[in-house]
Design an enzyme around this catalytic site. Structure first.
Site, short mmCIF file in Angstrom:
data_model
loop_
_atom_site.label_atom_id
_atom_site.label_comp_id
_atom_site.label_asym_id
_atom_site.label_seq_id
_atom_site.Cartn_x
_atom_site.Cartn_y
_atom_site.Cartn_z
N CYS A 95 0.83 -1.21 0.00
CA CYS A 95 0.00 0.00 0.00
C CYS A 95 0.87 1.26 0.00
O CYS A 95 2.00 1.26 0.52
CB CYS A 95 -0.86 0.06 1.26
SG CYS A 95 -2.11 -1.21 1.37
N CYS A 144 -1.89 -1.04 7.43
CA CYS A 144 -1.22 0.27 7.39
C CYS A 144 -1.45 1.03 8.70
O CYS A 144 -0.54 1.71 9.20
CB CYS A 144 -1.72 1.09 6.21
SG CYS A 144 -1.10 0.46 4.63
N GLU A 161 0.55 3.90 1.80
CA GLU A 161 0.85 4.40 3.14
C GLU A 161 2.12 3.78 3.69
O GLU A 161 2.98 4.45 4.26
CB GLU A 161 -0.30 4.08 4.11
CG GLU A 161 -1.61 4.78 3.80
CD GLU A 161 -2.50 3.98 2.86
OE1 GLU A 161 -1.97 3.29 1.97
OE2 GLU A 161 -3.72 4.07 3.02
N1 THU Z 1 -4.28 0.35 -1.27
C1 THU Z 1 -3.47 1.30 -0.74
O1 THU Z 1 -2.47 1.70 -1.36
N2 THU Z 1 -3.80 1.81 0.46
C2 THU Z 1 -4.88 1.42 1.21
O2 THU Z 1 -5.05 1.87 2.33
C3 THU Z 1 -5.83 0.47 0.66
C4 THU Z 1 -5.44 -0.20 -0.60
C5 THU Z 1 -3.94 -0.20 -2.59
C6 THU Z 1 -3.42 -1.61 -2.55
C7 THU Z 1 -3.78 -2.10 -3.95
O3 THU Z 1 -2.74 -1.72 -4.84
C8 THU Z 1 -5.02 -1.31 -4.31
O4 THU Z 1 -5.08 -0.22 -3.40
C9 THU Z 1 -6.30 -2.12 -4.22
O5 THU Z 1 -6.42 -2.73 -3.00
#
Ligand code: THU
Length: 136
Positions: free
Chosen positions: A58, A94, A60
């Site tokens: 993610c 996260c 974050e």
């Molecule tokens: N994702 C994030 O980058 N942050 C979050 O808090 C939730 C999900 C991303 C992970 C993945 O690449 C996409 O969003 C779909 O889940």
């Protein structure tokens, strides 16, 4: 409380980082995040997906790890930007990682339409796991 200026700088850094997102496995769900350290420095990151879906990271955590790997240990605030009808909150993993580096972290959520929501980590993760829980 964060000043409007700092909030805007964090949101801008998160939006810029979002442009680098690598998200071919979620139909392009691009996320950007920016971390404000105790020292006032800003670090950012984007989501980085992987063909082995569980290896996806993610935005974050990319931003937090960037700050921590540069020597920072206290986070004041995190901004997250995604394209969604409503601003998206950080996932549980996260939030747990954030909680390692601050008890009073401001969380600024925004979508690309400019809707903004403000939270504190306590609201989104009232009971994070702490290592001392093992002794209770
Ligand atoms: N994702 C994030 O980058 N942050 C979050 O808090 C939730 C999900 C991303 C992970 C993945 O690449 C996409 O969003 C779909 O889940």
């Amino acid at each position: 409380m964060l000043s409007e200026d700092l909030k805007n700088r964090l949101l801008l850094a998160a939006s810029k980082a979002r442009e680098q997102a690598y998200a071919p496995y979620s139909s392009g769900f691009k996320v950007g995040a920016a971390v404000l350290t105790e020292e006032g420095e800003i670090f950012s990151g984007c989501n980085i997906e992987n063909a082995s879906l569980g290896a996806t990271m993610c935005a974050e955590r990319v931003a937090i790890f960037e700050a921590v790997s540069k020597g920072h240990r206290k986070i004041q605030a995190v901004a997250i930007v995604a394209e969604s009808p409503n601003p998206v909150p950080p996932c549980g993993m996260c939030l747990q990682v954030m909680s390692e580096f601050g008890q009073d972290i401001g969380i600024i959520l925004a979508n690309t339409e400019g809707d903004i929501e403000l939270y504190n980590i306590e609201e989104l993760l009232p009971k994070s796991f702490k290592f001392q829980h093992l002794d209770e």
